[in-house]
Scaffold this active site. Structure first.
Site, PDB file in Angstrom:
ATOM      1  N   CYS A 131      37.186  38.008  33.478  1.00 47.52           N
ATOM      2  CA  CYS A 131      37.544  37.157  32.509  1.00 47.52           C
ATOM      3  C   CYS A 131      37.768  35.637  33.194  1.00 47.52           C
ATOM      4  O   CYS A 131      38.983  35.298  33.810  1.00 47.52           O
ATOM      5  CB  CYS A 131      38.781  37.279  31.823  1.00 47.52           C
ATOM      6  SG  CYS A 131      39.302  36.354  30.567  1.00 47.52           S
ATOM      7  N   CYS A 134      40.720  33.744  31.516  1.00 48.20           N
ATOM      8  CA  CYS A 134      41.959  34.129  32.032  1.00 48.20           C
ATOM      9  C   CYS A 134      42.227  33.797  33.564  1.00 48.20           C
ATOM     10  O   CYS A 134      43.469  33.229  33.771  1.00 48.20           O
ATOM     11  CB  CYS A 134      42.009  35.726  31.971  1.00 48.20           C
ATOM     12  SG  CYS A 134      41.381  36.441  30.423  1.00 48.20           S
ATOM     13  N   ASP A 135      41.345  33.785  34.330  1.00 45.12           N
ATOM     14  CA  ASP A 135      41.563  33.534  35.778  1.00 45.12           C
ATOM     15  C   ASP A 135      41.035  32.453  36.414  1.00 45.12           C
ATOM     16  O   ASP A 135      41.230  32.025  37.501  1.00 45.12           O
ATOM     17  CB  ASP A 135      41.075  34.791  36.449  1.00 45.12           C
ATOM     18  CG  ASP A 135      42.030  36.143  35.978  1.00 45.12           C
ATOM     19  OD1 ASP A 135      43.103  36.176  35.699  1.00 45.12           O
ATOM     20  OD2 ASP A 135      41.403  37.250  35.983  1.00 45.12           O
TER      21      ASP A 135
END
Ligand code: NAP
Length: 298
Positions: A131, A134-135
């Site tokens: 992701c 997300c990261d």
């Protein structure tokens, strides 16, 4: 007999549980693994509104089950094997039990496919990610590798190219399958280096990823590896019960209602999901509110 049974205890399922039980519905949440969902694999959450200090996925999800239980929801660790519609109710079978409910919310999510290289599982949350939203931010001015040649891989490589210093885009063939206009953007992005006809053989590092070895034996120093080789929608329980789109995602309306009355879908399993925790939690609330109204109407 329950009012609502929720299948899956990730952010969508737990949010449904919180809302349904707080609205007074007799609610059961069934989860085959531990509550929390795939976000518990994320090393840090920092984009969920209100979470001002970054937290690990596990820490972030820790109190959601307790919050649902506080309003009366029951949570059981049982794998659902079948959902059987029966007049105006549903029968749910698990390996050892059978339950009945007036409405069902399916929140079984989607699972990113693994590329299958050595060390992939071991380094999840420690440099291997599925992701970019997300990261990605953790790789500001660092070097990352992206694996895959579809729309997701190329779009996420473009996203990461705005954060990271350099992005290696590694694809197993010599042609991408992504849309031509996306390919054009990738070819015109100076800090994306395309590596065709290679796969990742191995990821290595001590605590975090420090590099990868390609199928040719070439070694690349990278700080992170983003894998985008497709998603598997966890639709097994409902694929013969409701309408799906061409990618196997469950079609829903704005109430999170599927093509079958009393059966709702929330989170990554539904079509057009942006696959973010905040959106899954929102879906869960929408599904629970509408499932409760449906029961009252019936
Ligand atoms: P996808 O189109 O199935 O692409 C997966 C990619 O990963 C392919 O390039 C495939 O290589 C590669 N791959 C598969 N297994 C691999 C492995 N073990 N090791 C290395 N590479 C591997 O998946 P996706 O990109 O997630 O897209 C899924 C669907 O959503 C597609 O239909 C896509 O068009 C759609 N989508 C659309 C948009 C958009 O419209 N903006 C955005 C994202 C996704 P090969 O090419 O050799 O098979």
């Amino acid at each position: 007999m329950y009012d609502i049974i929720i299948v899956g205890a990730g952010p969508a399922g737990l949010s449904s549980g919180i809302y349904a039980s707080r609205l007074g519905a007799k609610t059961l949440i069934l989860e085959k693994l531990n509550p929390g969902g795939q976000i518990t694999l994320s090393s840090e959450i920092e984009n969920y509104p209100g979470v001002c200090e970054p937290k690990s996925g596990i820490e972030f999800m820790a109190c959601w089950p307790e919050q649902a239980k506080r309003f009366g929801a029951e949570i059981k660790s049982e794998e659902v094997t079948k959902i059987i519609p029966n007049e105006k109710k549903y029968k749910i079978k698990t390996h050892n039990n059978e339950y009945e409910a007036k409405a069902i919310i399916v929140a079984t999510g989607a699972t990113p496919k693994r590329a299958g290289f050595e060390g992939e599982e071991e380094f999840i949350g420690r440099g291997v990610s599925y992701c970019a939203v997300c990261d990605g931010f953790f790789y500001k001015d660092k070097i990352v590798a992206v694996v895959g040649g579809g729309d997701t891989a190329l779009e996420e490589a473009l996203y990461l190219s705005k954060i990271a210093k350099k992005v290696y885009l590694i694809h197993r063939r010599d042609k991408f399958r992504a849309a031509p206009h996306t390919q054009k953007k990738v070819f015109n992005t100076p800090n994306i280096e395309i590596i065709f006809n290679e796969t990742v053989k191995k990821v290595f590092g001590k605590e975090f990823v420090e590099g990868i070895i390609l199928s040719s034996g070439k070694e690349l120093r990278v700080d992170g590896v983003f894998v985008f080789v497709g998603m598997k929608v966890n639709n097994e329980l409902v694929k013969d019960l409701v309408e799906l789109n061409e990618w196997g995602e469950v079609k829903v309306n704005l109430n999170m209602e599927t093509s079958r009355k009393g059966l709702y879908a929330a989170g990554d399993i539904r079509e057009n999901s942006v696959k973010q925790v905040v959106a899954a939690a929102g879906d869960g609330a929408v599904a629970a509110i509408n499932a409760t109204k449906y029961i009252e109407g019936e």
